[in-house]
Design a protein around this motif. Structure first.
Motif, mmCIF file in Angstrom:
data_model
loop_
_atom_site.group_PDB
_atom_site.id
_atom_site.type_symbol
_atom_site.label_atom_id
_atom_site.label_comp_id
_atom_site.label_asym_id
_atom_site.label_seq_id
_atom_site.Cartn_x
_atom_site.Cartn_y
_atom_site.Cartn_z
ATOM 1 N N TYR A 1 4.037 -1.811 14.696
ATOM 2 C CA TYR A 1 3.629 -3.281 14.618
ATOM 3 C C TYR A 1 5.044 -4.108 13.997
ATOM 4 O O TYR A 1 5.125 -5.270 14.537
ATOM 5 N N LYS B 1 -2.943 1.848 21.586
ATOM 6 C CA LYS B 1 -3.233 0.558 21.140
ATOM 7 C C LYS B 1 -2.151 -0.328 21.103
ATOM 8 O O LYS B 1 -2.154 -1.476 21.240
ATOM 9 N N ASN B 2 -0.906 0.193 20.942
ATOM 10 C CA ASN B 2 0.221 -0.655 20.961
ATOM 11 C C ASN B 2 1.052 -0.815 22.588
ATOM 12 O O ASN B 2 1.911 -1.515 22.728
ATOM 13 N N GLU C 1 1.281 3.409 13.035
ATOM 14 C CA GLU C 1 0.716 2.005 13.737
ATOM 15 C C GLU C 1 1.452 0.844 12.904
ATOM 16 O O GLU C 1 1.787 -0.144 13.675
ATOM 17 N N ALA C 2 1.780 0.853 11.594
ATOM 18 C CA ALA C 2 2.371 -0.266 10.932
ATOM 19 C C ALA C 2 3.674 -0.367 11.361
ATOM 20 O O ALA C 2 4.312 -1.442 11.702
ATOM 21 N N TYR D 1 -3.951 12.243 6.653
ATOM 22 C CA TYR D 1 -4.808 10.957 6.720
ATOM 23 C C TYR D 1 -4.135 9.592 6.673
ATOM 24 O O TYR D 1 -4.743 8.575 6.912
ATOM 25 N N LEU D 2 -2.835 9.704 6.240
ATOM 26 C CA LEU D 2 -1.985 8.545 5.978
ATOM 27 C C LEU D 2 -1.209 8.231 7.310
ATOM 28 O O LEU D 2 -0.748 6.984 7.551
ATOM 29 N N GLN D 3 -0.835 9.182 8.120
ATOM 30 C CA GLN D 3 0.219 9.164 8.936
ATOM 31 C C GLN D 3 -0.095 8.353 10.230
ATOM 32 O O GLN D 3 0.942 7.652 10.734
ATOM 33 N N GLU D 4 -1.298 8.276 10.611
ATOM 34 C CA GLU D 4 -1.550 7.521 11.822
ATOM 35 C C GLU D 4 -1.419 6.025 11.538
ATOM 36 O O GLU D 4 -0.873 5.203 12.227
ATOM 37 N N SER D 5 -1.886 5.669 10.390
ATOM 38 C CA SER D 5 -1.761 4.192 9.963
ATOM 39 C C SER D 5 -0.255 3.769 9.708
ATOM 40 O O SER D 5 0.202 2.666 10.072
ATOM 41 N N MET D 6 0.606 4.832 9.368
ATOM 42 C CA MET D 6 1.966 4.492 9.018
ATOM 43 C C MET D 6 2.520 4.259 10.231
ATOM 44 O O MET D 6 3.370 3.215 10.461
ATOM 45 N N VAL E 1 -2.871 5.653 18.856
ATOM 46 C CA VAL E 1 -1.866 4.694 18.356
ATOM 47 C C VAL E 1 -0.901 3.900 19.474
ATOM 48 O O VAL E 1 -0.801 2.714 19.553
#
Length: 288
Positions: free
Chosen positions: A188, A212-213, A184-185, A177-182, A209
């Motif tokens: 970025y 999105k980028n 993405e960051a 559940y943390l890996q997608e946002s990691m 992801v």
């Protein structure tokens, strides 16, 4: 009596037919596990610079210490015959369950003589702990460009493209559940420039992801083709995607992003593939 004989004859024909079909299926399955093939993609990408028209990329995914021929001679032969502009290795070069760095390095030492090689990690590299740094040192010594959450520029005549490499998220945190946002960051924080972008990332499940980028082309693996492939349906099971995975193998499109997911070459936990031959992926780029 005659009817009984006809019934017996029909049963024998059915049994023989079933046995023949099982023998054919068994033979194809064995062949499909002991040989490696080539899958070619011709990808049209609007933003591709003119100088990269026809650019050829060979992708090796999920080797998992497997060998096809002595010192992977069969896989190397495919690469030599294709003569790609670059070779990309998209993770799981080794296998944490039966570690053998020598197999991976012998393969790499031959591959770098064919074309420049670029490498990103997979989850199995994350799982081998400090042994990974020994592997990375040997890859660098062999002349491989290791991309760990970084971007480089590849030039061809007056044009250039960005080649981005993402480290497998298991190096940072194994909580799904943390890996997608990691990821993405990480993308970025790379401050990617406008222009054509190729991303090497082991994980196809994070396609959203990448879209999105605004990545033009993603080369991924990890899913092993779904391990067992059902005609007209696809793969049965893949890591981090579960049963009937959405991104198991092949070509995917959304917005400006195209993703190629390799079925890979080796196996890990499940030692047998069905209807899912190991593959070297060849991607050739075109602008129209």
């Amino acid at each position: 009596m005659k009817k009984m004989k006809n019934n017996n004859k029909s049963k024998r024909i059915i049994i023989i037919t079933i046995l023949i079909l099982l023998a054919v299926f068994g033979g194809i399955t064995v062949w499909g596990n002991l040989t490696v093939g080539t899958t070619r993609y011709k990808i049209t990408l609007e933003r591709l610079p003119v100088a990269f028209e026809g650019y050829k990329i060979a992708q090796i995914a999920d080797l998992h210490n497997s060998e096809f021929g002595e010192d992977n001679s069969k896989t190397i032969k495919i690469l030599k015959e294709e003569n790609p502009d670059i070779i990309v290795i998209t993770g799981d070069l080794v296998d944490s369950n039966h570690m053998d760095i020598d197999i991976a390095i012998k393969f790499i030492q031959q591959a770098v003589k064919i074309s420049p090689c670029y490498y990103v990690t997979g989850n199995h590299e994350a799982w081998i702990g400090d042994i990974y740094y020994e592997l990375e040192e040997q890859l660098l010594d062999a002349g491989v460009t290791v991309l760990r959450d970084e971007v480089i520029t590849i030039s061809n005549d007056k044009d250039s493209i960005q080649l981005i490499g993402l480290d497998d998220p298991d190096f940072s945190d194994q909580a799904p559940y943390l890996q997608e946002s990691m990821l993405e960051a990480k993308l970025y924080n790379m401050n990617l420039k406008d222009g054509f972008k190729i991303l090497l990332s082991h994980r196809p499940e994070f396609f959203g992801v990448y879209v999105k980028n605004d990545i033009d082309l993603v080369l991924s693996g990890h899913a092993h083709g779904g391990q067992f492939r059902i005609p007209f349906i696809g793969g049965v099971i893949a890591p981090n995607q579960g049963f009937f995975p959405k991104y198991d193998a092949g070509e995917y499109h959304e917005a400006n992003t195209t993703m190629i997911v390799s079925r890979g070459i080796g196996n890990s936990i499940i030692p047998v593939r069905i209807n899912n031959r190991p593959e070297v992926v060849i991607v050739q780029l075109y602008s129209q």
